[in-house]
Enzyme design. Sequence first.
Site, PDB file in Angstrom:
ATOM      1  N   HIS A  91       1.012  -1.096   0.111  1.00 14.27           N
ATOM      2  CA  HIS A  91      -0.020  -0.112   0.164  1.00 14.27           C
ATOM      3  C   HIS A  91       0.919   1.193   0.136  1.00 14.27           C
ATOM      4  O   HIS A  91       0.550   2.203  -0.868  1.00 14.27           O
ATOM      5  CB  HIS A  91      -0.967  -0.001   1.321  1.00 14.27           C
ATOM      6  N   GLU A  92       1.865   1.225   0.944  1.00 16.86           N
ATOM      7  CA  GLU A  92       2.562   2.421   1.086  1.00 16.86           C
ATOM      8  C   GLU A  92       3.587   2.690  -0.238  1.00 16.86           C
ATOM      9  O   GLU A  92       3.794   3.657  -0.579  1.00 16.86           O
ATOM     10  CB  GLU A  92       3.343   2.594   2.347  1.00 16.86           C
ATOM     11  N   HIS A  99       2.092   4.653  -2.902  1.00 19.40           N
ATOM     12  CA  HIS A  99       2.090   5.874  -2.687  1.00 19.40           C
ATOM     13  C   HIS A  99       3.413   6.349  -3.098  1.00 19.40           C
ATOM     14  O   HIS A  99       3.514   7.551  -3.769  1.00 19.40           O
ATOM     15  CB  HIS A  99       1.827   6.364  -1.330  1.00 19.40           C
TER      16      HIS A  99
END
Lengths: 110, 233
Positions: B112-113, B116
């Site tokens: 997920h990170e 980003h």
Amino acid sequence: MDRAVGEIAWRPPRACEDYWSEFRHCKSLKNCFHHYYTYGTVPSCQQWKEDYHNCREWEKHRGTEAKEALRRSEKIRVAEQRNFIPVWQLRQEPPRDWHVPLNQEKPQDS
Amino acid sequence: MDQTKQEEEYGYDLFPERKPGEHKKTSIAESLFTFNHKCQVMLQFAVETSPYAKLLLSAMKSSGCKVFKDRHFSCEDCDGTVSGGFDAASSQIVLCQNNIHQQSHMNRVVTHELIHAFDHCRAHVDWFNNFRHLACSEIRAANLSGDCSFTNEVARFNFGLKRHHQECVRGRALRSILAVRKISRAEAEKIVDEVFDSCFNDHAPFGRIPHSKRDAKFAYRDYMNRDRYYANL
């Protein structure tokens, strides 16, 4: 190594086994479930099978029809992946401060 | 600008160890016997074995943002139930060592990170001032990291089947925005709606929505094959 366009012989964008494994994966129960869970429909997998046959066909006879059919099919796949208007502008270069060491960071410099 | 106000406005209050200008040093005892050590071990395992993480790390390296574990990841204690975050100001991925206790969870948070971080690397994302950009990256992260898999949703007691994935992505993107920015729910929903179609269909760098490890492995295979692929289109 010199790589001028046209000098390297054409070959299918993917190895033929990859088309077959994509077809098998597409038709699997798990994938059908995931597709329904995401899009509310069952996936259509026929194109992978056709691509596999065209790939094998090209390997055997090096025909232009098989080659063009494969290229057409993959171009459609690429277009499908690009079928949206981006919300942001893409960078030409990575962010300047990506590699700057931590203790030298100035707060809110960007 | 008042530091406290800035911290609250951008969600930094969820990450109390992130004080600008300070670099935390740990003792050997802390390194070996704590959540921090466990976090480091799980992180190492994630980057070595998760096909999602491996693909993202390759893609970032190709984009000029090679990720160094010691520089770009930080295991810290966080507030509440937040699992992680991406700090654009320091180019760091924060992993909440007090809230991540299972390897599968770590794999998902890292993915997920990294999404980003990948967006930060390849696009001019205005994390602090443009809510559409923030929403877009959150939609992509919820969509592509496995956050919204059927099993994860069932574990949260969110039972849904037909097109539920999209509902989940919307909901989680909304939650993530509301957690780090002070705007109303209605405003956040409007922004998510505006950018949803575009961002839900942006599958970079996977080329597909990776619903399973198998999908992620195939996506990784495609990524490794990209030179041959584009040369022969």
